[in-house]
Design an enzyme around this catalytic site. Structure first.
Site, short mmCIF file in Angstrom:
data_model
loop_
_atom_site.label_atom_id
_atom_site.label_comp_id
_atom_site.label_asym_id
_atom_site.label_seq_id
_atom_site.Cartn_x
_atom_site.Cartn_y
_atom_site.Cartn_z
N GLU A 114 0.81 -1.22 0.00
CA GLU A 114 0.00 0.00 0.00
C GLU A 114 0.84 1.27 0.00
O GLU A 114 0.48 2.25 -0.65
CB GLU A 114 -0.96 0.01 1.19
N HIS A 184 -11.76 -5.24 8.58
CA HIS A 184 -12.50 -5.06 7.33
C HIS A 184 -13.75 -4.22 7.57
O HIS A 184 -14.76 -4.41 6.92
CB HIS A 184 -12.88 -6.41 6.72
C1 LIG Z 1 -2.10 -4.33 4.31
C2 LIG Z 1 -3.01 -5.29 3.63
N1 LIG Z 1 -3.22 -5.18 2.31
C3 LIG Z 1 -4.04 -6.03 1.67
C4 LIG Z 1 -4.70 -7.00 2.35
C5 LIG Z 1 -5.66 -7.91 1.61
N2 LIG Z 1 -5.09 -9.23 1.46
C6 LIG Z 1 -5.28 -10.15 2.39
S1 LIG Z 1 -4.45 -11.53 2.06
C7 LIG Z 1 -3.83 -10.93 0.63
C8 LIG Z 1 -2.93 -11.78 -0.21
C9 LIG Z 1 -1.75 -12.26 0.54
O1 LIG Z 1 -1.11 -13.27 -0.14
P1 LIG Z 1 0.11 -14.06 0.46
O2 LIG Z 1 0.98 -13.17 1.25
O3 LIG Z 1 0.74 -14.83 -0.64
O4 LIG Z 1 -0.54 -15.07 1.53
P2 LIG Z 1 -1.51 -16.30 1.26
O5 LIG Z 1 -2.90 -15.77 1.28
O6 LIG Z 1 -1.15 -16.92 -0.02
O7 LIG Z 1 -1.31 -17.22 2.43
C10 LIG Z 1 -4.29 -9.64 0.43
C11 LIG Z 1 -3.98 -8.82 -0.74
C12 LIG Z 1 -4.47 -7.07 3.76
N3 LIG Z 1 -5.08 -7.98 4.52
N4 LIG Z 1 -3.63 -6.21 4.37
#
Ligand SMILES: Cc1ncc(C[n+]2csc(CCOP(=O)(O)OP(=O)(O)O)c2C)c(N)n1
Ligand SMILES: [Mg+2]
Lengths: 380, 399
Positions: A114, A184
């Site tokens: 972000e 959220h």
């Molecule tokens: C600061 C922030 N930005 C965006 C999100 C939304 N979000 C939650 S999980 C995710 C993807 C994360 O992927 P990864 O790190 O590969 O973990 P995985 O879900 O594959 O375990 C996103 C974009 C969030 N929770 N917090």
């Protein structure tokens, strides 16, 4: 040590007493809430478009936002749209089909970062292109807070007007959705309202969302649109299909009344419209309902005229009480309308706790709490 | 099938080693089954800025085999139960399943000592169970009832246990926190370290790199674990990361690539890493893994990858099936024992599910507990007509 132990017990006992009172209110809330629970702590009151706006089409809020961005990309070849998963349409479908239509050079996914997204968008805007950046949830905007507050907001001022990022618009879904829990659900508008140089707006439905977004994109200042995520699908209106903007800094009087002024924004506007109905029916109190629409700058004239007319103001928002934007309204109204007020301005808000998980129905300033405030303020 | 098809040729070696080991060490056999075996890890480790890596030949006792199988199977069943509870609308909001990734957590946990710590993101149901919370504590937290390990106040992403600093909803935020935990370990001199887990998507957050840098400067005992399941929500690793060799992304920090579908490889790498970080400072460990479900329950998980891709991993690389088959082949566990474990796990998780459905929520008064330790203002503000005292209910486990 010992003293603290005693103290603790006292607090607990006292606490038991007050919670009976609270529980009664909460229980009422529970009884009347439909089984889907907090998903619908409000009833949606659609806005009707004025007849001079041309063709109308039935749309929900994400479709109206989608159309606004479609127009912006179409009208302005320098406009770029990006954010996490935005290329696929975004988690709330707001950017659906736009990558197909305008190409992946203009509509694209960013990595999960972000602070980077905000900084990148500011740079894009500094160079004169139009940047529309999405932060996936308003709760995730805090890694970008520094960029927005320290860079975006101050660029024009600190360069003596030589540079600005006025063509920057940031969109972020905010607010309660029934099950969002701590990360959220938040409504962070007040943090940004504390920053001269930014504009902050919150739509209450599709017509407003489209008009405000187009206004923000065109406005020569960095703007943030917080979109109540619970309205993306739930809010449906006949939306003008053409190009139009909603004036920034302008509140809407949605219902006129003489006894009490109710002020809110976003989803809370719908709660207040219902409260106005209830107040009429149950208390025979005539409420004026104002959608503030724009948090920064906010419409002092509309608010103060109404406050002077009714002499009683209730402000309601989902964000916590202390230093919520209601604090600013209350302070200003008391300063400017002191002699016309019949009672102190009341604030009905989320509580000063983190946004809760299972307790969301008790946290929100629902119609019962707002109606209680109306009762209090007329009996003051 | 013991190994993926391309590695069938390794089979005889393993078996030979087993026999040799049994013969040499005179390992006792009951009912013709071995009590210990020597095993080769599935896929070789890849190393970055390291001369030597983890052991590729590891020992596995029967007790360990039973334990790892039970743990992985329990996690899988907890996740299946969670998925069903979500579909029944008993779990609301967010719910991120760990199915497919079990070997990562079980392998790391197997190497952790009592002084060690772990912090992760939101995919933590399995970790919570491994760190001592019974399945009912996990499932109750998911359904938001008081039997939950955070009393229903955290929900899916926020579960905690001693030495487990939890689930974090803000992606990337946990990485510097874990680095701070490591600093405290070093300062206290208790010999502990911290595993800071994040995904391939989170790996692009700026604060991850800030944490690497601080950890290296101060030689902190932290293992940065990138659980690379190939996707961050709908975005594949290649589309989000300029360098998808996550184990090399720490610049000066050494790194290890590990097959995250092989519980023994993960254990071996973690053992190596624990020793390394305590002596030398931080290290990155990338566990190559896969999630079967969508990102969360609201994502069907098939719009950005094919069903065939998921099926192929399930068939060829499933961490539980491959481990089970290996143990049977090695004679460490027999089919009856497997059946008994499966039954026991199913019963335990079914019972936990029943509790998660029937337990009640905390009373509404808990909305305002534990906002502060000692709330100086004593009142929680923000209400009309109610005058509410703040209550500090629980003392942290970290004091
Ligand atoms: C600061 C922030 N930005 C965006 C999100 C939304 N979000 C939650 S999980 C995710 C993807 C994360 O992927 P990864 O790190 O590969 O973990 P995985 O879900 O594959 O375990 C996103 C974009 C969030 N929770 N917090
Ligand atoms: Mg991932």
């Amino acid at each position: 040590m010992f003293a603290w132990g005693v103290n603790c017990r006292n607090i607990r006992q006292h606490n038991m007493k007050v919670s009976v009172n609270l529980a009664r209110g909460l229980f009422n809330a529970l009884k009347t809430a439909p089984p889907a629970l907090a998903r619908s702590h409000f009833t949606y009151y659609p806005t009707t478009a004025t007849s001079d706006k041309g063709d109308l089409q039935k749309m929900n809020m994400f479709q109206a936002i989608n159309q606004a961005m479609d127009i912006a990309l179409d009208e302005d070849p320098s406009a770029l749209l990006f954010g996490e998963d935005v290329g696929f349409g975004g988690v709330f479908r707001c950017s659906m089909n736009l990558r197909d239509k305008y190409g992946k050079q203009r509509v694209f996914n960013t990595p999960l970062c972000e602070q980077g997204i905000a900084g990148f968008a500011i740079g894009v805007a500094n160079a004169g292109a139009t940047a529309i950046a999405e932060i996936q949830f308003a709760d995730y905007i805090f890694p970008a807070f520094d960029q927005i507050v320290n860079e975006a907001a101050k660029y024009r001022y600190r360069s003596g007007g030589m540079y600005d990022c006025g063509s920057l618009t940031i969109r972020a879904p905010c607010g309660a959705v029934g099950h969002g829990a701590l990360y959220h659900s938040q409504s962070p508008e007040a943090y940004f309202a504390h920053t001269p140089g930014l504009k902050v707006v919150i739509p209450r439905g599709p017509i407003k969302a489209k008009g405000l977004l187009l206004a923000c994109i065109k406005d020569p200042n960095p703007c943030i649109v917080f979109e109540p995520k619970t309205l993306y699908r739930a809010a449906v209106e006949q939306v003008p299909t053409g190009v139009y903007t909603s004036e920034l800094g302008k509140a809407d009087i949605l219902r006129e009344g003489n006894d009490v002024t109710l002020i809110g924004w976003g989803t809370q506007v719908h709660v207040l419209l219902e409260v106005a109905d209830l107040a009429k029916k149950e208390l025979n109190v005539d409420c004026e309902v104002i959608d503030l629409v724009s948090i920064l700058p906010w419409d002092r004239d509309t608010v103060c005229n109404s406050a002077s007319k009714t002499g009683r103001v209730v402000v309601a928002h989902e964000a916590p009480y202390t230093q919520g934007f209601g604090s600013e309204l209350a302070a200003y109204i008391q300063e400017k309308c002191f002699l016309r007020l019949e009672a102190p301005v009341k604030r009905v808000t989320g509580w000063d706790t983190p946004f809760p998980h299972v307790f969301e129905p008790f946290y929100l300033p629902d119609k019962h709490r707002c109606l209680a405030a109306v009762k209090d303020i007329v009996n003051y | 099938m013991l190994r993926t098809l391309s590695r069938v040729s390794e089979l005889p070696i393993v078996v030979k080693q087993l026999q040799k080991n049994a013969a040499q060490a005179g390992v006792s056999k009951t009912n013709n089954y071995a009590t210990e075996a020597t095993v080769q890890v599935n896929r070789p480790f890849k190393l970055h800025r390291l001369d030597e890596g983890p052991e590729t030949t590891v020992k596995l006792t029967k007790d360990e085999a039973l334990k790892y199988y039970t743990q992985m199977q329990t996690i899988r069943r907890i996740e299946t139960a969670a998925g069903n509870l979500y579909k029944e609308k008993i779990i609301r909001g967010f719910c991120h399943l760990y199915s497919g990734q079990e070997a990562c957590a079980v392998g790391m946990k197997a190497a952790m000592r009592d002084v060690d710590n772990i912090i992760s993101a939101y995919r933590v149901h399995g970790w919570t169970y491994l760190m001592g919370v019974p399945p009912a504590g996990v499932l109750c937290e998911l359904t938001g009832v008081q039997g939950g390990c955070a009393r229903g106040k955290g929900g899916s992403m926020h579960m905690y246990a001693p030495n487990f600093f939890g689930g974090n909803g803000i992606v990337g935020a946990q990485v510097p926190l874990g680095t701070g935990v490591a600093l405290a370990c070093k300062y206290k001199g208790n010999g502990g370290m911290c595993l800071a887990l994040y995904g391939d998507g989170a790996a692009n957050q700026g604060q991850v790199f800030e944490a690497y840098n601080m950890a290296y400067l101060w030689k902190l005992p932290v293992i940065f674990v990138c659980e690379n399941n190939n996707y961050g929500m709908g975005t594949s690793a290649e589309r989000a990361s300029c360098n998808t060799d996550y184990y090399t992304r720490g610049d000066a920090l050494p790194g290890i690539w590990v097959d995250g579908m092989d519980v023994l490889a993960v254990r071996s790498a973690t053992e190596f890493a624990i020793d390394y970080v305590n002596k030398n400072g931080p290290l990155i460990m990338e566990t190559n893994t896969y999630r079967y479900s969508g990102h969360s329950m609201s994502d069907p998980g098939t719009s950005y990858r094919t069903r065939e891709e998921i099926q192929e991993v399930r068939q060829k690389r499933d961490p539980i099936t491959s481990f089970k088959e290996m143990c049977i082949e090695l004679g460490l566990i027999n089919a009856d024992e497997i059946k008994a474990i499966d039954l026991k796990v199913r019963k335990e998780v079914d019972e936990a599910t029943a509790v998660a459905k029937s337990d009640s929520e905390l009373a509404p008064s808990h909305l305002w507990t534990d906002v502060y330790s000692n709330n100086l203002e004593t009142k929680i503000r923000g209400t009309i007509a109610y005058d509410i005292d703040h209550v500090s209910e629980r003392k942290g486990v970290n004091h």
